[in-house]
Design a protein around this motif. Structure first.
Motif, mmCIF file in Angstrom:
data_model
loop_
_atom_site.group_PDB
_atom_site.id
_atom_site.type_symbol
_atom_site.label_atom_id
_atom_site.label_comp_id
_atom_site.label_asym_id
_atom_site.label_seq_id
_atom_site.Cartn_x
_atom_site.Cartn_y
_atom_site.Cartn_z
ATOM 1 N N HIS A 193 0.827 -1.209 0.000
ATOM 2 C CA HIS A 193 0.000 0.000 0.000
ATOM 3 C C HIS A 193 0.863 1.262 0.000
ATOM 4 C CE1 HIS A 193 -3.375 2.594 0.513
ATOM 5 N NE2 HIS A 193 -2.899 3.081 1.640
ATOM 6 N N GLU A 273 -6.632 -2.031 7.059
ATOM 7 C CA GLU A 273 -6.836 -0.933 8.029
ATOM 8 C C GLU A 273 -5.866 0.230 7.814
ATOM 9 O OE1 GLU A 273 -6.019 -3.123 11.627
ATOM 10 O OE2 GLU A 273 -7.152 -4.750 10.641
ATOM 11 N N LEU A 276 -6.033 4.673 4.404
ATOM 12 C CA LEU A 276 -6.738 5.804 5.010
ATOM 13 C C LEU A 276 -7.596 6.516 3.974
ATOM 14 C CD1 LEU A 276 -3.911 7.325 7.259
ATOM 15 C CD2 LEU A 276 -5.429 5.364 7.709
ATOM 16 N N ASP A 277 -8.579 7.265 4.480
ATOM 17 C CA ASP A 277 -9.427 8.061 3.587
ATOM 18 C C ASP A 277 -8.543 8.915 2.689
ATOM 19 O OD1 ASP A 277 -11.688 7.060 4.690
ATOM 20 O OD2 ASP A 277 -12.225 8.881 5.808
ATOM 21 N N GLY A 278 -8.847 8.910 1.428
ATOM 22 C CA GLY A 278 -8.092 9.759 0.502
ATOM 23 C C GLY A 278 -6.919 9.048 -0.151
ATOM 24 N N ASP A 279 -6.444 7.936 0.432
ATOM 25 C CA ASP A 279 -5.274 7.258 -0.152
ATOM 26 C C ASP A 279 -5.555 6.794 -1.582
ATOM 27 O OD1 ASP A 279 -3.984 7.596 2.231
ATOM 28 O OD2 ASP A 279 -3.788 5.448 2.698
ATOM 29 N N ALA A 281 -7.564 7.938 -3.727
ATOM 30 C CA ALA A 281 -7.617 9.063 -4.670
ATOM 31 C C ALA A 281 -6.190 9.446 -5.101
ATOM 32 C CB ALA A 281 -8.331 10.257 -4.049
#
Ligand code: GBH
Length: 439
Positions: A193, A273, A276-279, A281
């Motif tokens: 990731h 987990e 994260l939000d936005g990753d 994008a």
């Protein structure tokens, strides 16, 4: 299939990477990389080989540039050693390191050869590894900082972010056979990731600072086939396709990890987990070019085991199957949005030596290149937007855990004298570049 010329603007290239050819490991302020560290541990690399000298390209780049010109290359893909630019992976750049790549790029331009630069071909600064390496989310941010430095310093249109993120994940962190030698699925998929996050951040940085330039990842894709007609084999081939291909293509092109593969990963790693939000994008920042590296297919049985169906080359992982390159290109066309594709690596090893007549006869490589380029030509005829092809590799070099035992070059290197001798395949490639016609 009628004889068909490659387009005039097709980029005929050759590829290398920094640690595999440069040598000069302690010079001009270069920091230590994870590969220096890995090679120092007995047993990690065949015969105890290291990249400390390699093909001495750092000192011989002038001669190597002339060699490229003599073969008529239109493109050269190389990588930038992060530890030459930021010895500790952060902070003020080392000008002597940047100057080396400036000289190289100037030399290419003088000879009419288009540069394509890879930002990360596995030589992470050891200082960053000591802080957790790619398992540490901060490494992705450090990577974007480093990328911004070289984007400003070097006048290059085409960039590649991460070379083969899958190899870093699998060989480096699941199987421990590449630096940093970790064997831990839990960590490996977190690394995945963060590598993709680093890719996306670097792509954003280039688009913001240098509109008009192009960037993308260099993905090693392995077409995955059922080895037999059973439903179990079909199921395992799809699972394997997730791990080999969709896990990298889907987040970059669609902004989502493939659900089946993510569920499988979630059973062995906290990776889901760590998203994260936005990753996603960031990771799906539109790419301008897709680097495709193809060596070998995967045939899997109903147990998920790899089955060898075709003869292998010198290294037993390399089952020779040119049709796999055609299938890979056609699959990209049918399943993903269209972007220009460049074959950033394709090639084969052999234990080549210079003969008494001064020639290096490598008929197996000539046949391999001919058959794979036929696959490229056939995909072009079907409308796949392939812009160029970079043979791996320009020079014999340090083949990672195999050391110097496997020679992938179209040019032979005598490591005792550093003498370069174009192999028959190089002369064949030179003629192909001239005519654009596959013999
Ligand atoms: C590419 O790696 C690299 O980008 C390049 O640096 C390298 O020299 C070239 O190809 C030739 O290898 O798969 O478990 O049997 C290709 C990926 C990773 C494939 C290591 C072979 C061997 C171990 N390679 N792998 S395994």
């Amino acid at each position: 299939m009628p004889e068909q010329r490659f387009p005039d603007e097709f980029v005929w290239g050759a590829a290398t990477s920094a640690y595999q050819i440069e040598g000069a490991a302690g010079e001009d302020g270069r920091g230590v990389s994870v590969w220096d560290t890995f090679c120092a541990v007995p047993g990690n690399v065949k015969d105890g080989d290291t990249g400390a000298v390699a093909a001495d390209h750092y000192h011989r780049h002038g001669e190597d540039l002339d060699l490229m010109a003599s073969l008529g290359l239109r493109g050269y893909r190389f990588s930038i050693a992060w530890p030459r630019v930021q010895p500790d992976g952060a902070g003020k750049p080392e000008q002597r390191g940047l100057d080396f790549y400036r000289r190289l790029v100037d030399g290419l331009r003088e000879r009419g050869i288009a540069p394509m630069a890879t930002l990360f071909h596995w030589d992470l600064p050891q200082a960053l590894q000591d802080a957790g390496g790619w398992e540490n989310r901060d490494t992705a941010a450090r990577f974007a900082d480093y990328a911004a430095i070289v984007f400003d310093a070097l006048d290059i249109r085409d960039w590649l972010t991460v070379n083969e993120p899958k190899t870093v994940v699998e060989c480096g962190h699941r199987w421990g056979i590449h630096a940093p030698g970790v064997q831990d699925d839990a960590k490996a998929f977190v690394v995945l990731h963060h590598l993709l996050l680093g890719h996306g951040l670097a792509a954003q940085a280039l688009h913001q600072a240098h509109p008009g330039r192009r960037i993308g990842p260099a993905l090693n894709l392995h077409p995955s086939y059922a080895a037999d007609p059973s439903p179990a084999a079909a199921k395992m081939a799809w699972h394997q396709d997730g791990l080999e291909n969709r896990l990298y293509l889907d987040p970059i092109f669609t902004g989502a990890y493939p659900e089946d593969t993510l569920a499988w990963i979630g059973e062995r790693s906290p990776m889901p987990e760590r998203v994260l939000d936005g990753d996603l994008a960031v990771i799906s920042e539109p790419i301008d070019v897709l680097g495709v590296q193809y060596y070998t297919p995967r045939f899997v049985d109903g147990e998920g085991n790899r089955v060898q169906k075709y003869p292998t080359a010198q290294l037993d992982w390399l089952e020779v199957y040119p049709r796999g390159l055609y299938d890979t290109l056609m699959r990209l066309k049918s399943d993903y949005p269209e972007v220009p594709i460049v074959i950033t690596e394709n090639g084969v090893p052999a234990p080549d030596e210079v003969g008494p007549d001064g020639r290096v006869a490598d008929p197996g490589r000539v046949a391999f290149l001919r058959d794979h380029l036929t696959a490229v030509r056939d995909a072009l005829a079907e409308g796949v937007p392939v812009e160029g092809y970079y043979v791996w590799s320009l020079l014999d070099n340090f083949e990672w855990a195999e050391g110097y035992s496997a020679r992938f070059g179209i040019v032979h290197v005598d490591y005792a004298t550093q003498r370069r001798t174009p192999k028959d395949s190089a002369l064949w490639y030179r003629d192909l570049i001239t005519t654009g016609l596959l013999p």
